[in-house]
Scaffold this active site. Structure first.
Site, PDB file in Angstrom:
ATOM      1  N   GLU A  52       0.781  -1.548  -0.114  1.00  0.00           N
ATOM      2  CA  GLU A  52      -0.290  -0.088   0.056  1.00  0.00           C
ATOM      3  C   GLU A  52       1.088   1.097  -0.032  1.00  0.00           C
ATOM      4  OE1 GLU A  52      -2.520  -2.680   1.548  1.00  0.00           O
ATOM      5  OE2 GLU A  52      -0.850  -2.479   2.059  1.00  0.00           O
ATOM      6  N   PHE A 114     -12.547  -6.460  14.060  1.00  0.00           N
ATOM      7  CA  PHE A 114     -10.963  -7.338  13.635  1.00  0.00           C
ATOM      8  C   PHE A 114     -10.491  -6.005  11.340  1.00  0.00           C
ATOM      9  CE2 PHE A 114      -9.640  -8.947   9.042  1.00  0.00           C
ATOM     10  CZ  PHE A 114      -7.871 -10.014   9.950  1.00  0.00           C
ATOM     11  N   GLN A 115      -9.582  -5.896  12.292  1.00  0.00           N
ATOM     12  CA  GLN A 115      -9.034  -4.601  11.294  1.00  0.00           C
ATOM     13  C   GLN A 115      -9.539  -3.343  11.333  1.00  0.00           C
ATOM     14  OE1 GLN A 115      -8.034  -6.313   7.322  1.00  0.00           O
ATOM     15  NE2 GLN A 115      -6.257  -6.974   8.294  1.00  0.00           N
ATOM     16  N   LYS A 164     -17.882  -0.599   5.565  1.00  0.00           N
ATOM     17  CA  LYS A 164     -18.137  -0.704   4.249  1.00  0.00           C
ATOM     18  C   LYS A 164     -19.297  -1.941   3.820  1.00  0.00           C
ATOM     19  CE  LYS A 164     -17.814  -5.852   3.114  1.00  0.00           C
ATOM     20  NZ  LYS A 164     -16.640  -7.394   3.488  1.00  0.00           N
ATOM     21  N   MET A 467      24.401   9.247   3.690  1.00  0.00           N
ATOM     22  CA  MET A 467      23.830  10.855   4.419  1.00  0.00           C
ATOM     23  C   MET A 467      24.597  10.574   5.834  1.00  0.00           C
ATOM     24  SD  MET A 467      24.289  13.946   3.274  1.00  0.00           S
ATOM     25  CE  MET A 467      23.057  14.227   1.550  1.00  0.00           C
TER      26      MET A 467
END
Length: 562
Positions: A52, A114-115, A164, A467
């Site tokens: 993602e 969940f999630q 959802k 760096m």
């Protein structure tokens, strides 16, 4: 007025806004939307990234290259949180982006389902606005509002989180033409005339340009303004390509790794005209000593930036293109022959001194510059290679340098390069990375090959975090804590395993041949370039020092950093 599913409303609203490409990764909470995208794959192209974060960077790169709003998608929980770094990168650099996530159903919110995660709350500090849509009757207007917010005034990312159940249920929908957003510069004639008077009275003017000039598409107006004011021009990292890097009035980047000419010139000038830049700490160094002999005229679309970091003696707030047009209409050509001659002497006195032996970062960038067309899109990750790209590639057009400036996101460039190539398929797109950055999101090579998106990936491989090591070398007694990367990772084999062509090079001749081959390649090509671990970026300004105190390797030998 028809009733359609929430998912179809999302797709229809994206089509309203002219969206033809999205980047994302599916999951349980967003399945309804992905099912609708499947049905509309002839209208909206979906690029499935490897992660993602890659999707958010790709949407960002797409936006920077095209000037349009970039769009990315993710599911709830970890899918949504994986977007956060990309959203923050876009926020820091004022890039228009809309991130759409889907959450658990209304009946499961607030129950540690969940999630489930409050993504709209998480991203609040790094978005222009974040929404959670729990009522499908508000869905279409929310999406339309999000796109408007993303491009109004100072651009930036907006997140829409949708439950959802809203994506699955049906609601009324009616097509609407997108609301046109016009740039604004509500400035009085008196304000313009005062600024013109300030410019006319200057003996040693300097112009500093930033990314705001690119965002407002004001490069043509800037060229006219430079010609009329007869002033030298420096840029910030985000301003690269705003003004022609091969123009005699261009003096290079300003700040921590800027040219001595730009840093000294800005320190000596009596008027600093800043257009679309926000006075980042990496630009100004010691704020008390920055442009200490100058009056500051600050032109910016965001009133909050005026006098935030550096006090502005005068400001013009609004769209840079509109403001520059107003100034140009009232300015007669000025002449500053002595000042320009002095700046030219500084250029001669203080070129960027570099190591000419063997394969170096400088040689790689200069060779890419020589072998590519002016409209090539150069993307970078973050670190030494990024600074070398800014120093040695002569950018002549806006939207051809894509890099994470404000957040400094390692792992940004490859996803952004994919997004840029999707936006500009006819242009050559090169991503320049260090080996440390490349490791972070090199899995996106698989995305490039899956969709036949031929980007050129150049890895400047010094087997260290370059760096950070440079700072450890100069300021931490050469204690190289966790910055040495000499392990058994083979980038060539990894790239080939993901379907790309790849080559390892250790000499100038090998790089020349590999890059020529890469330019002709119709698939993604990875070049692993081995350089010395202790090559450094110069000039450099020590933390807390004035930009006029920039030093290079020769200075360092005479006066070692203590």
């Amino acid at each position: 007025m028809a009733k359609i599913s929430g998912s179809k409303i999302i797709v229809e609203c994206l089509l309203e806004q002219g969206v033809d490409t999205v980047f994302g990764y599916p999951g349980g909470a967003i399945l309804n939307l992905y099912d609708e995208l499947y049905k509309n794959q002839d209208k909206i192209r979906h690029i499935l990234t490897s992660h993602e974060q890659g999707a958010s960077h790709a949407a960002d790169g797409y936006a920077r290259a095209s000037g349009k709003v970039g769009v990315c998608l993710a599911t709830s929980g970890p899918g949504a949180t994986n977007l956060v770094t990309g959203i923050a990168s876009a926020y820091m650099d004022s890039i228009p982006m809309v991130a759409i996530t889907c959450n658990v159903g209304n009946n499961l919110l607030g129950k540690d389902s969940f999630q489930e995660v409050d993504i709209s709350g998480i991203v609040m500090p790094v978005t222009k606005y974040s929404f959670i849509v729990k009522d499908g009757n508000k869905l279409a207007d929310t999406i339309r509002r999000a796109f408007k917010i993303a491009v109004t005034g100072r651009p930036g990312p907006v997140l829409i989180d949708i439950t959802k159940d809203v994506t699955g249920e049906s609601f009324e929908y009616e097509y609407k033409e997108p609301e046109k957003v016009s740039p604004k510069a509500d400035i009085s004639e008196e304000d313009i005339l005062n600024a013109v008077s300030l410019i006319r009275g200057a003996k040693k003017p300097y112009i500093l340009v930033g990314g705001g000039v690119i965002l407002s598409n004001a490069s043509e107006e800037l060229r006219t303004f430079v010609s009329k004011t007869d002033a030298p021009v420096a840029d910030t990292l985000m301003g690269k390509g705003t003004f022609d890097g091969s123009d005699p009035k261009y003096t290079g980047m300003v700040g921590m790794h800027g040219t001595k000419t730009s840093n000294l010139g800005i320190t000596e000038c009596d008027l600093l005209i800043v257009v679309g830049a926000r006075f980042s700490d990496r630009v100004i160094g010691n704020a008390k000593k920055f442009a200490r002999n100058a009056k500051i005229l600050h032109i910016d679309v965001d009133a909050a930036e005026i006098s935030k970091n550096i006090k502005a003696h005068y400001s013009l707030i609004g769209d840079a293109r509109l403001i520059l047009r107003k100034l140009n209409a009232r300015l007669d050509p000025l002449h500053h022959d002595e000042w320009i001659a002095h700046i030219e002497r500084l250029k001669d006195m203080y070129p960027i001194r570099t190591n000419k032996k063997g394969l170096t970062g400088e040689y790689i960038i200069e060779t890419i510059d020589k072998k590519t067309e002016d409209d090539t899109v150069i993307c970078t990750e973050v670190g030494q290679h990024q600074m070398w790209a800014a120093q040695f590639y002569k950018f002549t057009h806006p939207r051809t340098f894509i890099t994470s400036g404000g957040l400094g996101t390692m792992g940004y460039g490859l996803g952004a390069a994919i997004g840029a190539k999707v936006a500009k398929p006819d242009k050559t797109v090169v991503n320049i990375a260090g080996d440390g950055c490349f490791r972070m999101n090199m899995n996106e090579i698989a995305t490039a090959t899956r969709y036949d998106i031929p980007v050129i990936q150049v890895v400047i491989n010094n087997h260290v975090l370059g760096m950070v090591r440079q700072w450890q070398n100069l300021f931490y007694g050469k204690r190289y804590s966790q910055t040495i990367l000499r392990d058994k990772v083979d980038f060539v084999k990894l790239a080939e395993a993901m379907g790309a062509r790849a080559k390892k090079v250790t000499t100038k001749e090998e790089f020349d041949a590999a890059f020529d081959e890469a330019l002709k390649s119709e698939i993604t090509y990875v070049i692993d370039c081995e350089i010395d671990s202790d090559e450094k970026v110069f000039p450099m300004v020590s933390p807390g020092a004035a930009i006029s105190d920039a030093f290079d390797e020769k200075d360092l030998k005479l006066n070692p950093v203590k």
